[in-house]
Write an enzyme that holds these catalytic residues in place. Structure first.
Site, mmCIF file in Angstrom:
data_model
loop_
_atom_site.group_PDB
_atom_site.id
_atom_site.type_symbol
_atom_site.label_atom_id
_atom_site.label_comp_id
_atom_site.label_asym_id
_atom_site.label_seq_id
_atom_site.Cartn_x
_atom_site.Cartn_y
_atom_site.Cartn_z
ATOM 1 N N LYS A 13 0.725 -1.132 0.098
ATOM 2 C CA LYS A 13 0.003 -0.093 -0.006
ATOM 3 C C LYS A 13 0.728 1.444 0.006
ATOM 4 C CE LYS A 13 -2.043 -1.052 3.898
ATOM 5 N NZ LYS A 13 -1.339 -2.149 4.018
ATOM 6 N N ARG A 88 -8.796 1.235 9.476
ATOM 7 C CA ARG A 88 -8.503 -0.290 9.504
ATOM 8 C C ARG A 88 -9.746 -0.901 10.261
ATOM 9 N NH1 ARG A 88 -2.664 0.522 9.009
ATOM 10 N NH2 ARG A 88 -1.531 -1.374 9.178
ATOM 11 N N ARG A 127 11.636 -6.342 4.565
ATOM 12 C CA ARG A 127 11.254 -4.740 4.403
ATOM 13 C C ARG A 127 12.325 -4.216 5.213
ATOM 14 N NH1 ARG A 127 5.626 -2.497 5.361
ATOM 15 N NH2 ARG A 127 5.424 -3.612 7.327
ATOM 16 N N ARG A 160 11.862 -2.545 10.759
ATOM 17 C CA ARG A 160 10.788 -1.980 11.689
ATOM 18 C C ARG A 160 10.629 -2.906 12.951
ATOM 19 N NH1 ARG A 160 5.633 -0.148 8.148
ATOM 20 N NH2 ARG A 160 4.740 -1.256 9.972
ATOM 21 N N ARG A 171 -0.247 -9.405 13.363
ATOM 22 C CA ARG A 171 -0.909 -8.277 12.587
ATOM 23 C C ARG A 171 -1.829 -8.971 11.467
ATOM 24 N NH1 ARG A 171 4.377 -5.510 10.660
ATOM 25 N NH2 ARG A 171 2.828 -3.837 9.716
#
Ligand code: ADP
Ligand code: AMP
Length: 213
Positions: A13, A88, A127, A160, A171
């Site tokens: 996203k 969300r 990531r 992160r 998550r």
């Protein structure tokens, strides 16, 4: 033009929102980035959000909605915006809807970037993010020009806190329980569009540009 990016965490996203923002000259508003900025700056909001984020949970709606509505009331949002990571939950979507209705406005596009859970785990474990300008890379798929260094601003890239494997699973389950119902919510409003997020970044972007025409 007001656009919402839907999709699992790690679906891409943010990567796509950044490209849309650049092409259409709209602000890219990521609630995750705003929380991370507050954590870095040691604000009260940051302290409150961090506990939830580190566990892979959602920050409470009340706090998140207040922060988001304040952000979209700023002058740079007059021509529209791209929301990445908000809403969300159904209550968040309803709160945004109520505010837009008051202003005689609406969401024009909800773009769902579809990526199966198996790919998500690989996306999030590779990531790397720039803590200064928020640019995002992937060790294998979208590596920076110089290993470990942001192409945009030269800052050292970081993993992160919430991209650890245990947190990723949590998550993902939060996404399926609380966020996925939004696909139906925006489907009923006739603004939902789905793109295959497993394609290359440029192919996903091309599909999104075709939708936004
Ligand atoms: P989100 O904002 O949905 O959490 P990101 O945009 O941060 O997701 O993307 C998650 C990870 O996957 C990042 O490491 C990013 O560089 C990488 N990525 C994004 N889009 C693609 C793609 N189409 N193909 C492969 N990797 C991608
Ligand atoms: P993101 O950068 O979008 O992956 O968001 C990182 C984390 O920030 C999430 O796992 C949540 O803990 C928190 N967060 C971001 N956006 C929201 C939101 N709209 N509602 C609740 N929590 C959020």
């Amino acid at each position: 033009m007001k656009i919402i990016m839907l999709g699992a965490p790690g679906a891409g996203k943010g990567t796509q929102a950044e490209k849309i923002a650049e092409k259409y000259g709209l602000p890219h508003i990521s609630t995750g980035d705003i929380f991370r900025k507050n954590i870095k700056e040691g604000t009260e909001l940051g302290r409150e959000a961090k506990g939830y984020m580190d566990k892979g949970a959602l920050v409470p709606d009340e706090l998140t909605v207040r922060m988001l509505l304040d952000r979209v009331s700023k002058n740079d949002c007059k021509e529209g915006y791209i929301l990445d990571g908000f809403p969300r939950t159904i209550p968040q979507a309803e709160a945004l809807d109520a505010e837009l209705t008051k202003l005689g406005e609406k969401i024009d596009y909800a773009v769902d970037v579809e990526v199966p859970d198996e790919n998500i785990v690989k996306r999030m474990s590779g990531r790397r993010a720039c803590p200064k300008c928020q640019a995002t890379y992937h060790l294998e798929f979208i590596p920076p020009k110089q290993e470990g260094v942001c192409d945009e601003c030269g800052t050292g890239l970081v993993i992160r806190d919430d991209d650890k494997p245990e947190t990723v699973q949590k998550r993902l389950s939060v996404y399926h329980e609380q966020t996925q119902p939004l696909i139906d919510f925006y489907g009923k409003k006739n603004v939902l569009h789905t793109v295959d997020g497993t394609q290359d970044v440029e192919d996903v972007f091309k599909a999104i540009k075709d939708i936004l025409k």
